[in-house]
Design a protein around this motif. Structure first.
Motif, PDB file in Angstrom:
ATOM      1  N   GLY A  58       0.728  -0.959   0.201  1.00 33.35           N
ATOM      2  CA  GLY A  58      -0.426   0.238  -0.202  1.00 33.35           C
ATOM      3  C   GLY A  58       0.796   1.432  -0.362  1.00 33.35           C
ATOM      4  O   GLY A  58       2.312   1.309  -0.517  1.00 33.35           O
ATOM      5  N   THR A  59       0.014   2.167  -0.061  1.00 39.10           N
ATOM      6  CA  THR A  59       0.807   3.457  -0.099  1.00 39.10           C
ATOM      7  C   THR A  59       0.791   4.671   0.942  1.00 39.10           C
ATOM      8  O   THR A  59      -1.247   3.894   1.753  1.00 39.10           O
ATOM      9  N   PRO A  60       0.040   5.858   1.387  1.00 41.93           N
ATOM     10  CA  PRO A  60       0.309   6.868   2.273  1.00 41.93           C
ATOM     11  C   PRO A  60      -1.068   6.897   1.703  1.00 41.93           C
ATOM     12  O   PRO A  60      -2.061   6.846   2.838  1.00 41.93           O
ATOM     13  N   ASP A  61      -1.297   7.204   0.530  1.00 42.67           N
ATOM     14  CA  ASP A  61      -2.509   7.104  -0.146  1.00 42.67           C
ATOM     15  C   ASP A  61      -4.058   5.919   0.528  1.00 42.67           C
ATOM     16  O   ASP A  61      -5.090   6.326  -0.073  1.00 42.67           O
ATOM     17  N   ALA A  62      -3.904   5.443   0.414  1.00 41.32           N
ATOM     18  CA  ALA A  62      -4.167   3.849   0.144  1.00 41.32           C
ATOM     19  C   ALA A  62      -3.392   2.779   1.040  1.00 41.32           C
ATOM     20  O   ALA A  62      -3.570   1.785   0.480  1.00 41.32           O
ATOM     21  N   PRO A  63      -3.544   2.983   1.809  1.00 40.21           N
ATOM     22  CA  PRO A  63      -3.137   2.178   2.912  1.00 40.21           C
ATOM     23  C   PRO A  63      -3.480   0.837   2.785  1.00 40.21           C
ATOM     24  O   PRO A  63      -4.798   0.924   2.879  1.00 40.21           O
TER      25      PRO A  63
ATOM     26  N   GLU B 175     -11.130   0.265  12.042  1.00 45.58           N
ATOM     27  CA  GLU B 175     -12.002   0.842  13.338  1.00 45.58           C
ATOM     28  C   GLU B 175     -11.051   1.878  14.610  1.00 45.58           C
ATOM     29  O   GLU B 175     -11.166   2.168  14.845  1.00 45.58           O
ATOM     30  N   ALA B 176     -10.132   0.652  14.747  1.00 47.05           N
ATOM     31  CA  ALA B 176      -9.289   0.776  15.586  1.00 47.05           C
ATOM     32  C   ALA B 176      -8.394   2.488  15.199  1.00 47.05           C
ATOM     33  O   ALA B 176      -7.949   2.651  16.457  1.00 47.05           O
ATOM     34  N   LEU B 177      -7.865   2.637  13.685  1.00 45.64           N
ATOM     35  CA  LEU B 177      -7.578   3.493  13.534  1.00 45.64           C
ATOM     36  C   LEU B 177      -8.203   4.867  13.474  1.00 45.64           C
ATOM     37  O   LEU B 177      -7.237   6.094  12.921  1.00 45.64           O
ATOM     38  N   GLY B 178      -9.570   4.222  13.393  1.00 45.94           N
ATOM     39  CA  GLY B 178     -10.257   5.608  13.577  1.00 45.94           C
ATOM     40  C   GLY B 178     -11.168   5.689  11.573  1.00 45.94           C
ATOM     41  O   GLY B 178     -11.124   6.965  11.912  1.00 45.94           O
ATOM     42  N   THR B 179     -10.628   4.830  10.962  1.00 49.77           N
ATOM     43  CA  THR B 179     -10.869   5.157   9.989  1.00 49.77           C
ATOM     44  C   THR B 179     -12.266   3.532   9.137  1.00 49.77           C
ATOM     45  O   THR B 179     -12.905   3.044  10.089  1.00 49.77           O
ATOM     46  N   THR B 180     -11.996   4.017   8.128  1.00 46.94           N
ATOM     47  CA  THR B 180     -13.097   2.690   7.518  1.00 46.94           C
ATOM     48  C   THR B 180     -12.516   2.271   6.872  1.00 46.94           C
ATOM     49  O   THR B 180     -11.515   2.344   5.850  1.00 46.94           O
ATOM     50  N   LEU B 181     -12.587   0.690   5.488  1.00 44.74           N
ATOM     51  CA  LEU B 181     -12.664  -0.202   4.328  1.00 44.74           C
ATOM     52  C   LEU B 181     -12.606   0.712   3.450  1.00 44.74           C
ATOM     53  O   LEU B 181     -14.173   1.255   3.527  1.00 44.74           O
ATOM     54  N   ALA B 182     -12.493   0.589   2.623  1.00 46.06           N
ATOM     55  CA  ALA B 182     -12.546   1.576   1.418  1.00 46.06           C
ATOM     56  C   ALA B 182     -12.279   0.354   0.617  1.00 46.06           C
ATOM     57  O   ALA B 182     -13.668   0.323  -1.199  1.00 46.06           O
TER      58      ALA B 182
ATOM     59  N   VAL C 149      -8.934 -18.277   4.819  1.00 49.86           N
ATOM     60  CA  VAL C 149      -8.540 -16.947   3.438  1.00 49.86           C
ATOM     61  C   VAL C 149      -7.907 -16.165   4.038  1.00 49.86           C
ATOM     62  O   VAL C 149      -7.881 -16.067   4.772  1.00 49.86           O
ATOM     63  N   ASN C 150      -7.269 -15.655   2.857  1.00 51.76           N
ATOM     64  CA  ASN C 150      -6.178 -15.088   3.482  1.00 51.76           C
ATOM     65  C   ASN C 150      -6.816 -13.104   2.457  1.00 51.76           C
ATOM     66  O   ASN C 150      -7.117 -13.217   1.055  1.00 51.76           O
ATOM     67  N   ALA C 151      -7.414 -12.297   2.962  1.00 53.17           N
ATOM     68  CA  ALA C 151      -8.159 -11.300   2.044  1.00 53.17           C
ATOM     69  C   ALA C 151      -6.939  -9.736   2.546  1.00 53.17           C
ATOM     70  O   ALA C 151      -6.285  -9.739   3.825  1.00 53.17           O
ATOM     71  N   ARG C 152      -7.250  -9.062   1.469  1.00 53.41           N
ATOM     72  CA  ARG C 152      -6.304  -7.623   1.762  1.00 53.41           C
ATOM     73  C   ARG C 152      -7.394  -6.682   1.021  1.00 53.41           C
ATOM     74  O   ARG C 152      -7.580  -6.801   0.372  1.00 53.41           O
ATOM     75  N   PHE C 153      -7.424  -5.535   1.865  1.00 52.13           N
ATOM     76  CA  PHE C 153      -8.040  -4.894   1.905  1.00 52.13           C
ATOM     77  C   PHE C 153      -7.489  -3.011   1.622  1.00 52.13           C
ATOM     78  O   PHE C 153      -6.177  -3.106   2.494  1.00 52.13           O
ATOM     79  N   THR C 154      -7.879  -2.202   0.849  1.00 52.75           N
ATOM     80  CA  THR C 154      -7.395  -0.488   1.676  1.00 52.75           C
ATOM     81  C   THR C 154      -8.119  -0.271   2.111  1.00 52.75           C
ATOM     82  O   THR C 154      -9.534  -0.595   2.377  1.00 52.75           O
ATOM     83  N   MET C 155      -7.882   0.994   2.765  1.00 52.38           N
ATOM     84  CA  MET C 155      -8.444   1.849   3.298  1.00 52.38           C
ATOM     85  C   MET C 155      -8.500   3.854   3.973  1.00 52.38           C
ATOM     86  O   MET C 155      -7.522   3.724   2.942  1.00 52.38           O
ATOM     87  N   VAL C 156      -9.413   3.979   3.818  1.00 53.73           N
ATOM     88  CA  VAL C 156      -9.065   5.434   3.950  1.00 53.73           C
ATOM     89  C   VAL C 156      -8.091   6.133   5.060  1.00 53.73           C
ATOM     90  O   VAL C 156      -7.808   5.338   6.192  1.00 53.73           O
ATOM     91  N   PRO C 157      -7.659   6.991   4.601  1.00 49.35           N
ATOM     92  CA  PRO C 157      -6.675   6.861   5.090  1.00 49.35           C
ATOM     93  C   PRO C 157      -6.402   7.608   6.592  1.00 49.35           C
ATOM     94  O   PRO C 157      -7.366   8.299   6.137  1.00 49.35           O
ATOM     95  N   PRO C 158      -5.536   6.913   7.382  1.00 53.10           N
ATOM     96  CA  PRO C 158      -6.199   7.506   8.649  1.00 53.10           C
ATOM     97  C   PRO C 158      -5.442   8.736   9.340  1.00 53.10           C
ATOM     98  O   PRO C 158      -4.814   8.841   8.926  1.00 53.10           O
TER      99      PRO C 158
END
Length: 246
Positions: free
Chosen positions: A24-29, A175-182, A235-244
């Protein structure tokens, strides 16, 4: 006046593909999680093994006796109709037994064997059938081995539960980072569905050989308790999230 043909220009080199960013990146962790599920369900099939034996002083006598006993076993199993989903003959043999004493090689007797496998879906009929088979002369019964069907809905439920667990776990991290999944980036089945078709064989239920005449005229049916089946999925899963905001 003649014109000189233009020389072909070399093709422009292809642009290199963009460098992947697996972390990921800072814009799309990204968040990487594993989802797991474990179900305990009733079996759908029961398998038993039946070994039919015969012996005789000569090969033909042993073979005729084995044929008769094998037919008796097959006819008995087939009387249970739809309760028996599969009936197969696995192996057949006629083996001479040599005398242990004296000079030269002399055949003392012949042993014949036929091995059968039956799969049943009616577990009430299973207890009765196994008892009746074990009451036959020179017949051995092994099992039962409990299993699910390969296409059982239990496998589907476990896979779906593993996916839901992965999504829930990823949301909790976000949620622990105060954000949501993208968005979902990757979902990988790592082959963790691990229901065993036939668990470790239990001790055989009963073997009757050379002494069947002492058995009761009508043996009571065995009371068999089905063994619960364990179904696993991961299963293994990867998500992007809104930058916290950290």
């Amino acid at each position: 006046m003649t014109s000189t043909p233009e020389e072909p220009q070399p093709a422009a080199p292809d642009e290199p593909p963009p460098t992947p960013t697996p972390y990921g990146t800072p814009d799309a962790p990204r968040i990487a999680v594993r989802g797991e599920a474990h179900l305990e369900v009733d079996p759908e099939l029961a398998r038993i093994g039946v070994t039919v034996n015969a012996r005789g002083k000569d090969r033909r006598t042993a073979l005729d006796d084995l044929t008769r006993r094998n037919t008796t076993v097959l006819d008995l199993i087939k009387t249970y109709g739809d309760a028996v989903e599969r009936l197969e003959t696995g192996a057949f043999s006629i083996t001479p037994e040599l005398t242990r004493h004296g000079r030269g090689e002399r055949v003392h007797t012949y042993h014949g064997t036929v091995r059968l496998t039956a799969e049943l879906t009616d577990f009430t009929a299973l207890g009765e059938l196994t008892t009746r088979l074990a009451d036959l002369e020179l017949t051995r019964v092994d099992g039962p081995w409990w299993a699910l069907r390969p296409a059982s809905q239990a496998h589907r439920r476990a896979r779906q539960q593993a996916v839901r667990e992965a999504v829930l776990r990823a949301r909790e991290y976000a949620e622990a980072l105060g954000t949501t999944l993208a968005a979902l980036v990757e979902l990988a089945d790592i082959g963790a569905e691990n229901a065993q078709p036939y668990p470790q064989p239990p001790a055989r239920m009963r073997s009757v050989a050379f002494a069947a005449e002492t058995a009761d005229p009508v043996a009571p049916p065995l009371d068999l308790e089905p063994q619960r089946q364990h179904v696993y999925a991961q299963v293994n899963a990867r998500f992007t999230m809104v930058p916290p905001r950290l």
